[in-house]
Enzyme design. Sequence first.
Site, PDB file in Angstrom:
ATOM      1  N   GLU A  21       0.814  -1.229   0.000  1.00 52.51           N
ATOM      2  CA  GLU A  21       0.000   0.000   0.000  1.00 52.51           C
ATOM      3  C   GLU A  21       0.840   1.269   0.000  1.00 52.51           C
ATOM      4  O   GLU A  21       0.519   2.234  -0.684  1.00 52.51           O
ATOM      5  CB  GLU A  21      -0.966   0.010   1.189  1.00 52.51           C
ATOM      6  CG  GLU A  21      -2.135  -0.956   1.040  1.00 52.51           C
ATOM      7  CD  GLU A  21      -1.777  -2.382   1.397  1.00 52.51           C
ATOM      8  OE1 GLU A  21      -0.713  -2.586   2.015  1.00 52.51           O
ATOM      9  OE2 GLU A  21      -2.542  -3.310   1.059  1.00 52.51           O
ATOM     10  N   HIS A  26     -11.831  -4.447   7.440  1.00 49.96           N
ATOM     11  CA  HIS A  26     -12.505  -4.281   6.156  1.00 49.96           C
ATOM     12  C   HIS A  26     -13.805  -3.499   6.333  1.00 49.96           C
ATOM     13  O   HIS A  26     -14.644  -3.490   5.449  1.00 49.96           O
ATOM     14  CB  HIS A  26     -12.844  -5.630   5.527  1.00 49.96           C
ATOM     15  CG  HIS A  26     -11.662  -6.407   5.043  1.00 49.96           C
ATOM     16  ND1 HIS A  26     -10.652  -6.828   5.860  1.00 49.96           N
ATOM     17  CD2 HIS A  26     -11.342  -6.861   3.797  1.00 49.96           C
ATOM     18  CE1 HIS A  26      -9.764  -7.509   5.156  1.00 49.96           C
ATOM     19  NE2 HIS A  26     -10.157  -7.542   3.906  1.00 49.96           N
TER      20      HIS A  26
END
Lengths: 332, 377
Positions: free
Chosen positions: A68, A137
């Site tokens: 990321e 999430h």
Amino acid sequence: MPRTEQMIAQGLTLVDAINEALYQEMERDSRVVCLGEDVGLNGGVFRVTEGLQKVFGPERVIDTPLSESGIMGTAIGLAMAGMRPIPEIQFEGFLGPAYDQLVNHAARYRTRSRGAVTVPMVVRVPVGGGIHAPELHSDSPEAIYAHTPGLKVLMPATPYDAKGLLLSAIRDPDPVVFFEPKRVYRSYREEVPEGDYTIPIGQAKVLAEGTDLTLVTWGASVHQCNDALDTLPEDVSVELIDLRTIAPLDVETIVQSVEKTGRCVIVHEAPKTAGFGAEIATTIQEYCFLHLKAPVQRVAGFDTVMPYYKLEQQYLPDAAKVSEAVMQCLAY
Amino acid sequence: MPIKTAYQAKVEYLQIMDEHGVVDEKLAKDAMSDQDILELYQYMGKCRVLDETAFKLQRSKRMGTYPQNKGQEACAIGAGFSLKQGVDYLVPCYRENAALWMHGLPMHYIFLHWMGDERGNQIPKGVCQLPLCIPIGTQMLHATGIAWAFKMRKEARVAMTFFGDGATSEGDFHEAMNFASAFQVPCIFFCQNNQWAISVPREQQMNSATVAQKALAYDMPCIQVDGNDLLAVHKAAKDFVERARAGGGPAFIEAVTYRLADHTTADDARRYRDPQEVEAWVNKDPMIRLRKYLTAKGLWNDAKQAALDEAAKQNATEVVRAAEGIEKPAVTDIFDYTYAEMPRELEIQRRTMRTSSLGQRPEQAGLNAPGVAANHE
């Protein structure tokens, strides 16, 4: 991607609308590239970039390493060098590893270089709970990024707004965090113009006009608030505001509404303490002190870690919690 | 089944000119010309004096914290000399001033930066470099992205990024190396291994025999060079830059050098460094060996040195004058570069210079009626 028969007949989902905006802008502007984990061949884990690689090739719709900070940092470099990158961070929980690049670099380069180096890019991030996902999430970290000077933070709640805001974001000269509420991704369809249109960043939308109370929200909570309106007594007149843009905040729309209603309930999924609702409540008391008939109320996530999905519905604000807060605020 | 070798690699070490100024004739044939060496030696002298000047300014409270470049100039100059000005892109850390100046950054900009003035980062148009990067190891990703853009647009341009040995412990370093390698972008990773990350020695920073070998994990060509040898640094950089420009992909250079000064003016290296170690490296100073070489070639003498010292002093005086002569920035500068277009709330803060809200309604701040976007240029 070009519209399917279902889209023509029944309208677009949020996923369809974002995909269409990406497709049209990539066609219009060769500087635009999408990059991220699984965004290419697989079309993204939510299929938001479905089909784009087939049309624009693997050099513009790029499957990156699982990295990321790498995605964010190289996107910054691409933007500095004149491209218009659209990095996708697969879930909001994975912004953590990219935080340094986003907050300490993307957001600061214009200021740091006194305008010589700029970072025009859109970071697309699925956000929020309610889809039975694993840990990290389902979070709602928008306040963190709204507290970062140099970033713009958007969270559209509808397919129409998503397309128009995304086109604005891609054409914006500054870094934009574009949060996509996952719960809304495929929850319903609506009519979306096929042509090019933009929605200005920094403008809230009044979804329902009313005189008794102002309900301020954004993202998936817009739909819970809408549901709440249906459960209220008929003689209660609520003004519902969808912020659409978290930062910069549309103070005018909120202030005008609260000056009229004198009451306000703010709804968001993120934890209550230091959530963005706190900023809105403060702004309201700064500007509307003498208009207020009741303390500003917040309906938010608890100040806890977002639970695993068996308990997520108890965590998230829902129509019942919103209705209750509205009625209590009206009765104050 | 017999065990097979899955991967094998080696790291080469290059030195062309030793610390006595003696060159390996065979390797030197392919290196820079005497004329170039002469010019770059004089340039190095100029940079050294600027570095000492910055140090003195800090000590007399005319500059904030400053990290000296002293002793590492062969890295910046050798590497910088391998790049095309206005074409290739430099992505620095903060110990390669000489490379930035060489590629068009006005000298006083670096001084402005350390004097607490962002205008020192306002890279002029046409100068292809990023400002100094204060956090460690974050800039290699930007260099990779910039190089990636060059590749996407099929431009024959190269990005080069500088960092220290400590930075190679950062995750971003590895993410940048992996991206650069996976997408074969024209990015040169230049590590100034100066042996110390503030107080932590290289041996404690990592258990790797060389820094260069970290590139092997990414199948990136790499080399270790004597970082105080201008010729070796330049040769390695030039070869890798040309390779990258021709589409050959990224490469890694470990330049073995030494931080002769403290980490910054806020540091005191005597707390953690053996003075004998420093003394040994003083003798390996890149300037000493170049002077010996040029003198032996009959290209340099004491009179020329005196003239260079004088010119360098003169230059430093002018640079300080430029840095100190600039007017203090307008306080509105702190607002004006946050976004391209000023958000309304920020405009109100800018106009009233406060964040308390009473008396701050837009109309009280002299702004248009609600709903009209504030526009600042």
